[in-house]
Motif scaffolding. Structure first.
Motif, PDB file in Angstrom:
ATOM      1  N   VAL A  51       0.836  -1.205   0.000  1.00 37.52           N
ATOM      2  CA  VAL A  51       0.000   0.000   0.000  1.00 37.52           C
ATOM      3  C   VAL A  51       0.870   1.253   0.000  1.00 37.52           C
ATOM      4  N   ASN A  52       1.907   1.275   0.824  1.00 33.94           N
ATOM      5  CA  ASN A  52       2.792   2.441   0.883  1.00 33.94           C
ATOM      6  C   ASN A  52       3.502   2.677  -0.445  1.00 33.94           C
ATOM      7  N   ILE A  53       3.988   1.607  -1.058  1.00 34.61           N
ATOM      8  CA  ILE A  53       4.665   1.754  -2.350  1.00 34.61           C
ATOM      9  C   ILE A  53       3.675   2.219  -3.410  1.00 34.61           C
ATOM     10  N   SER A  54       2.441   1.688  -3.361  1.00 39.89           N
ATOM     11  CA  SER A  54       1.417   2.107  -4.328  1.00 39.89           C
ATOM     12  C   SER A  54       1.100   3.585  -4.197  1.00 39.89           C
ATOM     13  N   PHE A  55       0.927   4.055  -2.967  1.00 43.64           N
ATOM     14  CA  PHE A  55       0.659   5.478  -2.764  1.00 43.64           C
ATOM     15  C   PHE A  55       1.842   6.335  -3.208  1.00 43.64           C
ATOM     16  N   GLY A  56       3.048   5.866  -2.957  1.00 46.83           N
ATOM     17  CA  GLY A  56       4.230   6.598  -3.394  1.00 46.83           C
ATOM     18  C   GLY A  56       4.306   6.707  -4.900  1.00 46.83           C
ATOM     19  N   LEU A  57       4.017   5.605  -5.585  1.00 45.33           N
ATOM     20  CA  LEU A  57       4.025   5.630  -7.049  1.00 45.33           C
ATOM     21  C   LEU A  57       2.918   6.524  -7.604  1.00 45.33           C
ATOM     22  N   LEU A  58       1.731   6.494  -6.973  1.00 45.84           N
ATOM     23  CA  LEU A  58       0.633   7.360  -7.402  1.00 45.84           C
ATOM     24  C   LEU A  58       1.008   8.829  -7.228  1.00 45.84           C
ATOM     25  N   LEU A  59       1.593   9.162  -6.096  1.00 45.59           N
ATOM     26  CA  LEU A  59       2.006  10.544  -5.851  1.00 45.59           C
ATOM     27  C   LEU A  59       3.094  10.976  -6.834  1.00 45.59           C
ATOM     28  N   ALA A  60       4.040  10.086  -7.132  1.00 45.08           N
ATOM     29  CA  ALA A  60       5.081  10.411  -8.108  1.00 45.08           C
ATOM     30  C   ALA A  60       4.478  10.621  -9.490  1.00 45.08           C
ATOM     31  N   TYR A  61       3.513   9.787  -9.871  1.00 47.33           N
ATOM     32  CA  TYR A  61       2.848   9.928 -11.167  1.00 47.33           C
ATOM     33  C   TYR A  61       2.089  11.250 -11.255  1.00 47.33           C
ATOM     34  N   SER A  63       2.782  13.909  -9.664  1.00 45.55           N
ATOM     35  CA  SER A  63       3.707  15.031  -9.543  1.00 45.55           C
ATOM     36  C   SER A  63       4.456  15.346 -10.832  1.00 45.55           C
ATOM     37  N   VAL A  64       4.425  14.449 -11.808  1.00 49.95           N
ATOM     38  CA  VAL A  64       5.171  14.661 -13.053  1.00 49.95           C
ATOM     39  C   VAL A  64       4.778  15.975 -13.729  1.00 49.95           C
ATOM     40  N   PRO A  65       3.474  16.274 -13.940  1.00 53.30           N
ATOM     41  CA  PRO A  65       3.132  17.547 -14.582  1.00 53.30           C
ATOM     42  C   PRO A  65       3.558  18.759 -13.764  1.00 53.30           C
ATOM     43  N   VAL A  66       3.528  18.628 -12.455  1.00 53.58           N
ATOM     44  CA  VAL A  66       3.934  19.742 -11.602  1.00 53.58           C
ATOM     45  C   VAL A  66       5.419  20.023 -11.757  1.00 53.58           C
ATOM     46  N   VAL A  67       6.222  18.980 -11.775  1.00 58.23           N
ATOM     47  CA  VAL A  67       7.672  19.152 -11.923  1.00 58.23           C
ATOM     48  C   VAL A  67       7.996  19.694 -13.314  1.00 58.23           C
ATOM     49  N   LEU A  68       7.302  19.194 -14.335  1.00 58.35           N
ATOM     50  CA  LEU A  68       7.538  19.713 -15.680  1.00 58.35           C
ATOM     51  C   LEU A  68       7.166  21.192 -15.762  1.00 58.35           C
ATOM     52  N   VAL A  76       2.934  28.047 -15.319  1.00 60.21           N
ATOM     53  CA  VAL A  76       1.563  28.426 -14.988  1.00 60.21           C
ATOM     54  C   VAL A  76       1.497  28.393 -13.463  1.00 60.21           C
ATOM     55  N   MET A  77       1.378  29.558 -12.856  1.00 61.89           N
ATOM     56  CA  MET A  77       1.482  29.656 -11.404  1.00 61.89           C
ATOM     57  C   MET A  77       0.198  29.223 -10.701  1.00 61.89           C
ATOM     58  N   ASN A  78       0.366  28.518  -9.588  1.00 60.17           N
ATOM     59  CA  ASN A  78      -0.723  28.135  -8.683  1.00 60.17           C
ATOM     60  C   ASN A  78      -1.892  27.469  -9.401  1.00 60.17           C
ATOM     61  N   THR A  79      -1.616  26.564 -10.271  1.00 58.35           N
ATOM     62  CA  THR A  79      -2.648  25.858 -11.015  1.00 58.35           C
ATOM     63  C   THR A  79      -2.681  24.400 -10.576  1.00 58.35           C
ATOM     64  N   SER A  80      -3.861  23.898 -10.375  1.00 61.48           N
ATOM     65  CA  SER A  80      -4.007  22.491 -10.026  1.00 61.48           C
ATOM     66  C   SER A  80      -3.962  21.663 -11.298  1.00 61.48           C
ATOM     67  N   PHE A  81      -3.280  20.526 -11.237  1.00 57.27           N
ATOM     68  CA  PHE A  81      -3.114  19.688 -12.418  1.00 57.27           C
ATOM     69  C   PHE A  81      -4.009  18.459 -12.409  1.00 57.27           C
ATOM     70  N   ASN A  82      -4.809  18.281 -11.381  1.00 59.48           N
ATOM     71  CA  ASN A  82      -5.718  17.142 -11.362  1.00 59.48           C
ATOM     72  C   ASN A  82      -7.015  17.555 -10.687  1.00 59.48           C
ATOM     73  N   PRO A  83      -8.115  16.902 -10.996  1.00 62.62           N
ATOM     74  CA  PRO A  83      -9.405  17.312 -10.454  1.00 62.62           C
ATOM     75  C   PRO A  83      -9.519  17.122  -8.947  1.00 62.62           C
ATOM     76  N   LEU A  84      -8.726  16.237  -8.357  1.00 61.42           N
ATOM     77  CA  LEU A  84      -8.796  16.028  -6.910  1.00 61.42           C
ATOM     78  C   LEU A  84      -7.967  17.043  -6.137  1.00 61.42           C
ATOM     79  N   ARG A  85      -7.169  17.824  -6.837  1.00 64.92           N
ATOM     80  CA  ARG A  85      -6.304  18.842  -6.239  1.00 64.92           C
ATOM     81  C   ARG A  85      -5.356  18.256  -5.174  1.00 64.92           C
ATOM     82  N   ILE A  86      -4.826  17.078  -5.482  1.00 63.10           N
ATOM     83  CA  ILE A  86      -3.880  16.442  -4.577  1.00 63.10           C
ATOM     84  C   ILE A  86      -2.499  17.053  -4.743  1.00 63.10           C
ATOM     85  N   VAL A  87      -2.118  17.340  -5.968  1.00 63.31           N
ATOM     86  CA  VAL A  87      -0.786  17.860  -6.274  1.00 63.31           C
ATOM     87  C   VAL A  87      -0.966  19.151  -7.059  1.00 63.31           C
ATOM     88  N   ASN A  88      -0.314  20.221  -6.609  1.00 60.43           N
ATOM     89  CA  ASN A  88      -0.393  21.474  -7.338  1.00 60.43           C
ATOM     90  C   ASN A  88       0.910  22.252  -7.166  1.00 60.43           C
TER      91      ASN A  88
END
Length: 94
Positions: A51-61, A63-68, A76-88
């Protein structure tokens, strides 16, 4: 401040632990001896690890648009990249 305690050597923190029988120092030594022996871990440990590895991989996936965006010259400042707004991009580097 608490995580910085791990930076200290055991000898410098020895005054915190009693040397009497059954104290923390003796229990830690017994635990280290048990870790050296091959013990079969319960199923719950393996499930938790998966479960921990799965969550880590999901978070890394996610985060890719955010890092790019962070590395892009046209950020593009302060923009959410997913509808759940988990990573921005909002934060220290936003």
């Amino acid at each position: 401040m608490v995580p910085s305690i791990a930076c200290f050597d055991d000898a410098s923190l020895a005054f915190l632990f009693s040397s009497r029988r059954g104290a923390v120092r003796e229990r830690a030594a017994r635990m280290q001896l048990r870790e050296g022996q091959a013990e079969k871990l319960p199923l719950g440990c393996h499930v938790r690890r998966v479960v921990n590895i799965s969550f880590g991989l999901l978070l890394a996936y996610l985060s890719v648009p955010v890092v790019l965006n962070l590395l892009n010259s046209r950020q593009v400042m302060n923009t959410s990249f997913n509808p759940l707004r988990i990573v921005n991009t909002y934060g220290a580097f936003g």
